[in-house]
Design an enzyme around this catalytic site. Structure first.
Site, short mmCIF file in Angstrom:
data_model
loop_
_atom_site.label_atom_id
_atom_site.label_comp_id
_atom_site.label_asym_id
_atom_site.label_seq_id
_atom_site.Cartn_x
_atom_site.Cartn_y
_atom_site.Cartn_z
N ASP A 256 0.67 -1.19 -0.15
CA ASP A 256 -0.09 0.07 -0.20
C ASP A 256 0.69 1.39 -0.15
O ASP A 256 0.84 1.94 -0.86
CB ASP A 256 -1.15 0.01 1.17
N GLU A 349 -10.38 -7.41 7.93
CA GLU A 349 -9.25 -7.29 7.25
C GLU A 349 -9.31 -8.09 5.88
O GLU A 349 -8.61 -7.51 4.93
CB GLU A 349 -8.32 -8.21 8.04
#
Ligand code: DMJ
Length: 614
Positions: A256, A349
């Protein structure tokens, strides 16, 4: 013909609009967040911060993190008051001078890094180094309103000491750092990371020592040099051999902030090398990973689907797209991600896009901030009240599902809202910060980020890093100091000495002369990313706000059509909208085609959120 009674009603309502516009507008917005409610929500978020911060200070400090159910503390990183360090700039943002001052003074006196602990380089950088640097910049500058009279660079010195202890991790054949380091002995262990550029770059510019910026830029180059033919990077790499050990490409877990720091390093430092890499990387992500509105994980070499999975770390992406000026896909993706939040009241998640259910083993919500972050950015870009509604849902979920006796608890299972005895420091550094910023913006902002003396870039931990001249203009071609341009017919002059003298004219106490000094690793010297020959002294417009901060970065469709192809600057949205689907993504597309419609419905009947608002 209109009946006289109807005519009268229309007239009456029009009159009401004219006489009492606010009342009427508020009534029309009855289902959305009213201005008054935005104010209440902002104050509620402030109270949430103090419930958690005071809970930490009373029960856990100086340990790293709070155990909010049992009201105790735990050392999760180095045992150095991590949550306090991570909270400093949120205190400043909330205007809490007293607590900010006391905290900075305590840290300056008590923090030491000569401890025999092995720590994660990434977490230490984004939470501790970033927290110290951000607070240093606030505490040492009158313009921020947070200047501490007795402050004498204690946090900057600590940051430098810490970063020097981290430096050995970059000493690998690839330049890509190890994942962890022993702070006392400099013993390093495995894993990688190329997203340290903001914190190390700021430190270089504050200390006038380029080494920190060099090693982290080198690491980015090391990673990017090993990208696949599709311009994708994998999740894990062997820092000795440069072989990828995990070839799943995605925008979430393990990757990310690599994307995030490419764009932000450009925005903060004006270093175009990061922008060029970002453009390539972003275009590839949009071509191979984007399955409107979701993102999946694919093999970095073939583009073949590996995981049709939403993971909650992906939720920062729409916010990054706002900074890149790519708003339309950001809106759709945020909508999709928020539909998962609404379904469970939190984001798990992992959420499986094929089975439309929580991914096995990934059912927790550890108070992550990414969806709040994107909500804030999209509201800032669009002012669409739907983002305030989304923020209100998030506050309600946290208040009714995660609030516990001494703080806020992780949710171990989003389907049953089971609380767990942990509170990550990023809850105070990011989650609450973005929610507060969202509502403060709606109210009419009164905070440093929106009204302060500088433009701020948020680090991946939410730490605010100002684009002061000392940080942002060291290498920039701009008009601020009447310095350098890239083109034109003006006579060329020597770059190095003039940059130094120009910057010495600023109010910075340190000179930038040594930025171009000799004897540095040739791969990463200052001059190498900005060719000297291309620069001339003279007046130039510099980067526009839009170019520098992204909001208007994308060319309008009209401009694009009217510009001959070979003269067009590639823009992020253009890159991905022009691309054709890859052959190997057929399977991916069929999985998502099948589920696409279902997902659009998550917002509606599928919603199982326990939020009391619903
Ligand atoms: C934070 O530490 C940072 O945002 C990081 O980039 C990703 N993970 C957490 C929050 O989820």
């Amino acid at each position: 013909m209109e009946a006289p009674k109807t005519k009268f009603v229309v007239l009456f309502v029009s009159l009401l609009f004219i006489l009492y516009p606010n009342v009427v507008v508020q009534r029309t917005l009855a289902d959305g967040v009213t201005p008054e409610e935005a104010k209440q929500l902002r104050d509620e978020v402030r109270e949430m911060f103090y419930h958690a911060f005071d809970g930490y200070m009373e029960n856990a400090f100086p340990r790293d993190e709070l155990r909010p159910l049992s009201c105790g503390g735990e050392d999760t990183l180095g045992g150095y008051a991590l949550t306090l360090i991570d909270s400093l700039d949120t205190l400043a943002l909330l205007g809490d001078r007293d607590r900010f001052t006391v905290s900075v003074e305590w840290i300056g006196k008590n923090l030491r890094f000569d401890i025999n602990k092995t720590v994660s380089v990434f977490e230490t950088t984004i939470r501790v180094l970033g927290g110290l640097l951000s607070a240093h910049l606030l505490a040492s500058d009158y313009a921020t309103g947070m200047k501490i009279p007795t402050y004498d660079n204690q946090l900057l010195n600590l940051a430098e000491d810490l970063a020097r202890r981290l430096l050995p991790v970059f000493d690998t054949p690839t330049g890509i750092p190890f994942g962890s380091v022993n702070l006392l002995h400099g013993i390093t262990s495995t894993a990688g990371g190329g997203t340290l550029t903001l914190e190390f770059g700021v430190l270089s510019r504050l200390t006038n020592d380029p080494i920190f910026e060099q090693v982290t830029k080198n690491a980015v180059r090391g990673l990017w040099a090993r990208r696949s033919k599709l311009n994708l990077v994998g999740a894990h790499i062997n820092v000795f051999t440069g072989e990828w050990t995990q070839k799943d490409a995605g925008i979430g877990t393990s990757i990310d902030s690599f994307y995030e720091y490419l764009l932000k390093a450009y925005l903060l430092f004006g270093d175009e090398e990061y922008l060029f890499i970002f453009q390539e990387a972003y275009a590839a992500a949009m071509q191979y990973l984007y399955n409107d509105p979701w993102y999946v994980e694919v093999n970095m070499d073939s583009g073949a689907l590996v995981w049709p999975l939403f993971n909650s770390l992906q939720a920062f992406w729409p916010g990054l797209q706002v900074l890149a000026g790519d708003i339309d896909p950001a809106i759709r993706t945020h909508n999709a991600f928020f539909s998962v939040w609404k379904r469970y009241g939190f984001t798990p998640e992992g959420f499986n896009l094929a089975s439309l259910s929580v991914q096995y083993g990934q059912k927790s919500y550890p108070l992550r901030p990414e969806l709040m972050e994107s909500t804030y950015w999209l509201y800032k870009a669009t002012r669409d009240p739907r983002y305030l509604d989304a923020g209100r849902d998030m506050v309600a979920s946290l208040q009714y599902g995660a609030r516990c006796s001494c703080g806020y608890c992780h949710i171990s299972d989003v389907e049953f809202h089971k609380q767990e005895d942990h509170m990550e420091s990023f809850f105070l550094a990011e989650t609450v910060k973005y929610l507060w910023l969202l509502f403060d913006l709606a109210v009419g902002p009164d905070n440093l980020v929106e009204n302060g003396p500088y433009k701020y870039i948020f680090s991946t931990e939410g730490h605010i890093l100002p684009s002061t001249p000392q940080i942002s203009l060291a290498r920039e071609c701009c008009s601020y100091f009447g310095s350098y341009c890239k083109s034109g017919n003006i006579k060329q002059e020597h770059h190095k000495s003039d940059v130094a003298s120009n910057l010495q004219e600023t109010n910075d106490s340190r000179s930038f002369g040594s930025w171009a000094h000799d004897g540095l690793p040739s791969e990463s010297t200052f001059s190498d990313s900005i060719p000297l020959s291309g620069f001339i002294k003279g007046f130039c417009p510099g980067l526009t706000f839009g170019q520098k901060f992204g909001i208007s970065y994308v060319m309008s469709a009209d401009t694009q059509h009217n510009t001959p192809t070979n003269e067009r600057a590639p823009t992020v949205s253009q890159r991905h909208s022009d691309t054709a689907p890859v052959e190997n993504s057929d399977h991916l597309r069929s999985v998502n085609k099948k589920n696409h419609d279902n997902f659009q419905e998550l917002d509606g009947e599928g919603s199982k959120s326990n939020s009391p608002q619903e």
